[in-house]
Design an enzyme around this catalytic site. Structure first.
Site, PDB file in Angstrom:
ATOM      1  N   ASP A 118      35.234  42.723  54.037  1.00  0.00           N
ATOM      2  CA  ASP A 118      36.491  42.379  54.697  1.00  0.00           C
ATOM      3  C   ASP A 118      36.204  41.466  55.882  1.00  0.00           C
ATOM      4  O   ASP A 118      35.458  41.845  56.791  1.00  0.00           O
ATOM      5  CB  ASP A 118      37.171  43.681  55.159  1.00  0.00           C
ATOM      6  CG  ASP A 118      38.466  43.406  55.910  1.00  0.00           C
ATOM      7  OD1 ASP A 118      38.971  42.271  55.817  1.00  0.00           O
ATOM      8  OD2 ASP A 118      38.958  44.330  56.578  1.00  0.00           O
ATOM      9  N   ASN A 162      38.899  39.829  57.650  1.00  0.00           N
ATOM     10  CA  ASN A 162      40.006  39.707  58.619  1.00  0.00           C
ATOM     11  C   ASN A 162      40.511  41.051  59.126  1.00  0.00           C
ATOM     12  O   ASN A 162      41.547  41.133  59.774  1.00  0.00           O
ATOM     13  CB  ASN A 162      41.167  38.894  58.015  1.00  0.00           C
ATOM     14  CG  ASN A 162      41.818  39.620  56.852  1.00  0.00           C
ATOM     15  OD1 ASN A 162      41.376  40.711  56.473  1.00  0.00           O
ATOM     16  ND2 ASN A 162      42.864  39.043  56.294  1.00  0.00           N
ATOM     17  N   ASP A 176      41.763  43.735  57.656  1.00  0.00           N
ATOM     18  CA  ASP A 176      42.903  44.480  57.091  1.00  0.00           C
ATOM     19  C   ASP A 176      42.461  45.571  56.109  1.00  0.00           C
ATOM     20  O   ASP A 176      43.288  46.198  55.450  1.00  0.00           O
ATOM     21  CB  ASP A 176      43.897  43.520  56.414  1.00  0.00           C
ATOM     22  CG  ASP A 176      43.305  42.858  55.182  1.00  0.00           C
ATOM     23  OD1 ASP A 176      42.093  43.060  54.897  1.00  0.00           O
ATOM     24  OD2 ASP A 176      44.043  42.140  54.481  1.00  0.00           O
ATOM     25  N   ASP A 229      37.710  40.107  51.199  1.00  0.00           N
ATOM     26  CA  ASP A 229      38.381  38.814  51.094  1.00  0.00           C
ATOM     27  C   ASP A 229      37.372  37.667  51.123  1.00  0.00           C
ATOM     28  O   ASP A 229      36.162  37.883  51.258  1.00  0.00           O
ATOM     29  CB  ASP A 229      39.417  38.656  52.218  1.00  0.00           C
ATOM     30  CG  ASP A 229      38.799  38.921  53.582  1.00  0.00           C
ATOM     31  OD1 ASP A 229      37.654  38.504  53.801  1.00  0.00           O
ATOM     32  OD2 ASP A 229      39.455  39.573  54.422  1.00  0.00           O
ATOM     33  N   ASP A 248      36.767  34.045  36.893  1.00  0.00           N
ATOM     34  CA  ASP A 248      37.222  34.878  35.784  1.00  0.00           C
ATOM     35  C   ASP A 248      38.436  34.201  35.161  1.00  0.00           C
ATOM     36  O   ASP A 248      39.357  33.797  35.886  1.00  0.00           O
ATOM     37  CB  ASP A 248      37.617  36.263  36.318  1.00  0.00           C
ATOM     38  CG  ASP A 248      37.118  37.381  35.435  1.00  0.00           C
ATOM     39  OD1 ASP A 248      37.431  37.333  34.231  1.00  0.00           O
ATOM     40  OD2 ASP A 248      36.438  38.284  35.934  1.00  0.00           O
ATOM     41  N   ASP A 305      37.640  36.804  30.084  1.00  0.00           N
ATOM     42  CA  ASP A 305      37.955  38.227  29.959  1.00  0.00           C
ATOM     43  C   ASP A 305      38.382  38.582  28.531  1.00  0.00           C
ATOM     44  O   ASP A 305      39.211  37.877  27.942  1.00  0.00           O
ATOM     45  CB  ASP A 305      39.111  38.531  30.929  1.00  0.00           C
ATOM     46  CG  ASP A 305      39.415  39.994  31.054  1.00  0.00           C
ATOM     47  OD1 ASP A 305      38.550  40.734  31.522  1.00  0.00           O
ATOM     48  OD2 ASP A 305      40.540  40.398  30.679  1.00  0.00           O
ATOM     49  N   GLU A 346      33.467  37.837  27.612  1.00  0.00           N
ATOM     50  CA  GLU A 346      33.362  39.292  27.480  1.00  0.00           C
ATOM     51  C   GLU A 346      33.771  39.679  26.062  1.00  0.00           C
ATOM     52  O   GLU A 346      34.818  39.245  25.580  1.00  0.00           O
ATOM     53  CB  GLU A 346      34.277  39.977  28.497  1.00  0.00           C
ATOM     54  CG  GLU A 346      34.073  41.478  28.523  1.00  0.00           C
ATOM     55  CD  GLU A 346      35.242  42.245  29.128  1.00  0.00           C
ATOM     56  OE1 GLU A 346      35.018  43.346  29.606  1.00  0.00           O
ATOM     57  OE2 GLU A 346      36.375  41.732  29.105  1.00  0.00           O
ATOM     58  N   HIS A 394      32.127  45.816  37.347  1.00  0.00           N
ATOM     59  CA  HIS A 394      33.257  46.577  37.892  1.00  0.00           C
ATOM     60  C   HIS A 394      33.908  47.502  36.869  1.00  0.00           C
ATOM     61  O   HIS A 394      34.869  48.186  37.196  1.00  0.00           O
ATOM     62  CB  HIS A 394      34.293  45.578  38.411  1.00  0.00           C
ATOM     63  CG  HIS A 394      34.841  44.741  37.290  1.00  0.00           C
ATOM     64  ND1 HIS A 394      34.066  43.856  36.571  1.00  0.00           N
ATOM     65  CD2 HIS A 394      36.071  44.697  36.725  1.00  0.00           C
ATOM     66  CE1 HIS A 394      34.803  43.296  35.629  1.00  0.00           C
ATOM     67  NE2 HIS A 394      36.022  43.786  35.702  1.00  0.00           N
ATOM     68  N   ASP A 395      33.420  47.497  35.644  1.00  0.00           N
ATOM     69  CA  ASP A 395      34.023  48.320  34.590  1.00  0.00           C
ATOM     70  C   ASP A 395      33.214  49.560  34.251  1.00  0.00           C
ATOM     71  O   ASP A 395      33.601  50.314  33.353  1.00  0.00           O
ATOM     72  CB  ASP A 395      34.191  47.488  33.307  1.00  0.00           C
ATOM     73  CG  ASP A 395      35.322  46.494  33.429  1.00  0.00           C
ATOM     74  OD1 ASP A 395      36.244  46.733  34.223  1.00  0.00           O
ATOM     75  OD2 ASP A 395      35.275  45.469  32.721  1.00  0.00           O
TER      76      ASP A 395
HETATM   77  C1  NOJ Z   1      37.980  43.492  31.092  1.00  0.00           C
HETATM   78  C2  NOJ Z   1      37.875  43.510  32.584  1.00  0.00           C
HETATM   79  O1  NOJ Z   1      36.536  43.416  32.947  1.00  0.00           O
HETATM   80  C3  NOJ Z   1      38.534  44.786  33.036  1.00  0.00           C
HETATM   81  O2  NOJ Z   1      38.306  45.059  34.388  1.00  0.00           O
HETATM   82  C4  NOJ Z   1      39.992  44.686  32.726  1.00  0.00           C
HETATM   83  O3  NOJ Z   1      40.618  45.896  33.064  1.00  0.00           O
HETATM   84  C5  NOJ Z   1      40.231  44.391  31.246  1.00  0.00           C
HETATM   85  N1  NOJ Z   1      39.359  43.389  30.737  1.00  0.00           N
HETATM   86  C6  NOJ Z   1      41.616  43.900  31.024  1.00  0.00           C
HETATM   87  O4  NOJ Z   1      41.754  42.629  31.605  1.00  0.00           O
END
Ligand code: NOJ
Length: 558
Positions: free
Chosen positions: A21, A23, A25, A29, A98, A199, A253, A325-326
């Site tokens: 972060d 700023n 909040d 960012d 992305d 994606d 992906e 992140h998944d």
């Molecule tokens: C794959 C992305 O990595 C994931 O975070 C997202 O929820 C799904 N695709 C849908 O966009």
């Protein structure tokens, strides 16, 4: 120019909301990113992949986009984006965006116009009338919610959403939609970005008629859109845009992808994608998705690694990752929190000597771990929320539902990056948007910088070793001890040089004997996660890893 620069590059993925972060909040960012670009560069990576930075109502934290050509005000604006881009380039970092085009947000103007029948948007999404009697248009299942059809009162029809109901699928068969995608790509390429991470890109072409599916192991309906009928045509169309810009690259992906099928996408000069994120090595402790947990199975992991290494060798190129992140944090899954640093280093060795382009995820380099929060309200991810609802529908007690969700949720990889031992791990001076892992006084970047033995420094050394290493870039791959449930052992060989990687995936002692063909060779230890006085044959300590180099040819006598 080197068109294949990405083969000599490692990437760092930023999930902006939790990176830094700038700023105050409480939300990560671009100002925070700007501050940390030197740090990213210092890791030895040559590129950044940004998870979505675009305007979004955050039903799926940016993967539901309502404006593709603007920055989410929580993260900044185009001005600071341009500054980040410029500084990244000046530091020698490529920047990859992305590209989420399987679906938009329901708040996107296209959807708002589409549901009202305003042309030319009517056919931008996949609308279907109810079946006689009011039933859903087909029997497919949703990926994020049990249903993938949502009734819309405004349109008087159902729309398809493979992911959450806030993410309606675009109708890619409509040439106007594809023209929009081209326009979006150009917008970012003209700004100077170096490529895209696409994606769920292998889901964008749906089988005509959207037929009902029969009984399947897995998700009903998926066979009608996974690598669908026009997928190559569409990817080629997008590739042609990319080709109009020098040295741009694309990683797609691809859930459910197999190595053999991957070759149809990544092999040859006319390839659709330069590489793919497949999921097979992320299934060693579950069945298809993390919520269907199984005991960790090293043989399954090794099979996935080896199948991909062998199938793509000389034909395509692998994307290498263990975190994003998944998925929950890898140390908490395939390693051990008790042996956090050792197992983190071991996992790094298991991956980074393979052929391909590595992608590190924010926090992975300092060995961040999973969280376990008391209540469902403490979690932020839509998938965790949905799984909870499903558990409740099945009358599962709260305790059981939470026991299922805690180790599986994507929230574990989405906690703020722990920069220091200061309040909130130094992530923000404000109130953090999400729970900060309370192990931050111990696990943080500043502490790792100060400790010469840290995972962070280990990653730096590995990435430095990798850079320009022909054996890792071009070498053959051979796996040993295939049947071992404790050790993952492989060699890479090229042009007279060899690398031997030995990784123990257990706390228990594991005996390592040199493969016959390496016996008697002079082995030089390059990396290890414990002090070493013996070897190259040894009994591995908990999660021990060693990497040796050797010469493959006998030296000619002088
Ligand atoms: C794959 C992305 O990595 C994931 O975070 C997202 O929820 C799904 N695709 C849908 O966009």
């Amino acid at each position: 120019m080197n068109r294949e620069w990405y083969k000599d590059t490692a990437f760092y993925q930023i999930w902006p909301r939790s990176f830094k972060d700038g700023n105050g909040d409480g939300i990560g960012d671009l100002w925070g990113v700007y501050e940390k670009l030197e740090y990213i560069r210092s890791l030895g990576v040559g590129g950044i992949w940004f998870s979505p930075l675009y305007v979004s109502p955050n039903a799926d934290f940016g993967y539901d986009i309502s404006d593709y050509c603007a920055i989410n005000p929580e993260y900044g604006d185009l001005e600071i984006f341009d500054k980040v881009l410029q500084k990244a380039h000046a530091l020698g970092l490529k920047v990859v965006m992305d590209l989420v085009i399987n679906h938009t947000s329901i708040e996107h103007e296209w959807f708002q116009k589409s549901r009202r029948g305003i042309e030319p948007y009517t056919d931008y999404y996949i609308w279907r009338a109810a079946k006689p009697g009011g039933g859903k248009p087909n029997n497919w299942q949703g990926i994020f919610e049990s249903e993938c059809w949502r009734w819309d009162d405004v349109a008087g029809k159902y729309y398809l959403h493979l992911f959450s109901s806030g993410q309606p699928d675009l109708n890619m068969d409509n040439p106007l939609v594809r023209a929009e995608v081209e326009r979006i790509m150009r917008f970012w390429l003209d700004r100077g970005v170096d490529g895209f991470r696409e994606d769920v890109i292998t889901f964008i072409s749906k089988t005509e008629g959207l037929p009902d599916d029969g009984f399947v192991i897995g998700l009903r309906g998926m066979k009608f859109y996974e690598s669908g009928p026009r997928i190559h045509e569409y990817l080629q169309q997008y590739r042609r845009i990319l080709e109009q810009y020098p040295d741009r690259f694309v990683v797609g992906e691809a859930p459910m992808m197999t190595p053999r099928k991957a070759l149809e996408f990544v092999a040859g000069d006319k390839r659709d994608l330069d590489m793919m994120f497949h999921f097979q090595h992320m299934e060693a402790d579950c069945f298809l998705i993390e919520y269907l947990r199984m005991p960790f199975n090293l043989r399954k992991l090794k099979r996935a690694f080896s199948n991909w290494q062998k199938a793509l060798s000389g034909k395509g190129w692998n994307a290498l990752y263990l975190e994003n992140h998944d998925h929950p944090r890898i140390i908490s899954r395939y390693g051990s929190e008790k042996y956090r640093v050792q197992s983190g280093k071991m996992l790094a060795c298991a991956l980074l000597f393979q052929q391909g382009t590595p992608f590190l995820y924010q926090g992975q380099e300092i060995g961040m771990t999973n969280i376990a929060l008391p209540k469902i309200e403490d979690y932020a991810d839509c998938v965790a929320q949905d799984v909870y609802k499903r558990c409740k529908r099945m009358h599962l007690p709260d305790k059981a539902a939470m026991a299922l969700i805690r180790p599986a949720t994507r929230d574990s990889s989405r906690t703020p990056v722990q920069w220091s031992a200061e309040a909130n791990g130094g992530f923000t001076k404000g109130k953090p948007w999400f729970y900060v892992n309370q192990n931050y006084p111990e696990i943080n970047v500043a502490a790792a910088e100060a400790d010469p033995d840290s995972l962070l420094h280990f990653y730096r050394k590995l990435l430095r070793f990798r850079a320009g290493n022909d054996v890792i870039r071009n070498g053959s791959y051979h796996e040993y001890e295939k049947h071992s449930g404790r050790l993952y052992v492989y060699t890479r060989e090229y042009n007279g040089q060899g690398i031997l990687v030995v990784c123990s995936f257990t706390e228990k002692p594991a005996e390592f004997r040199l493969p016959k063909r390496l016996q008697g060779k002079a082995m030089t230890l390059e990396f290890s996660n414990y002090p070493v006085t013996d070897g190259p044959e040894f009994t591995a300590r908990p999660y021990e890893a060693r990497v040796y180099t050797y010469e493959t040819r006998k030296r000619a006598k002088k």
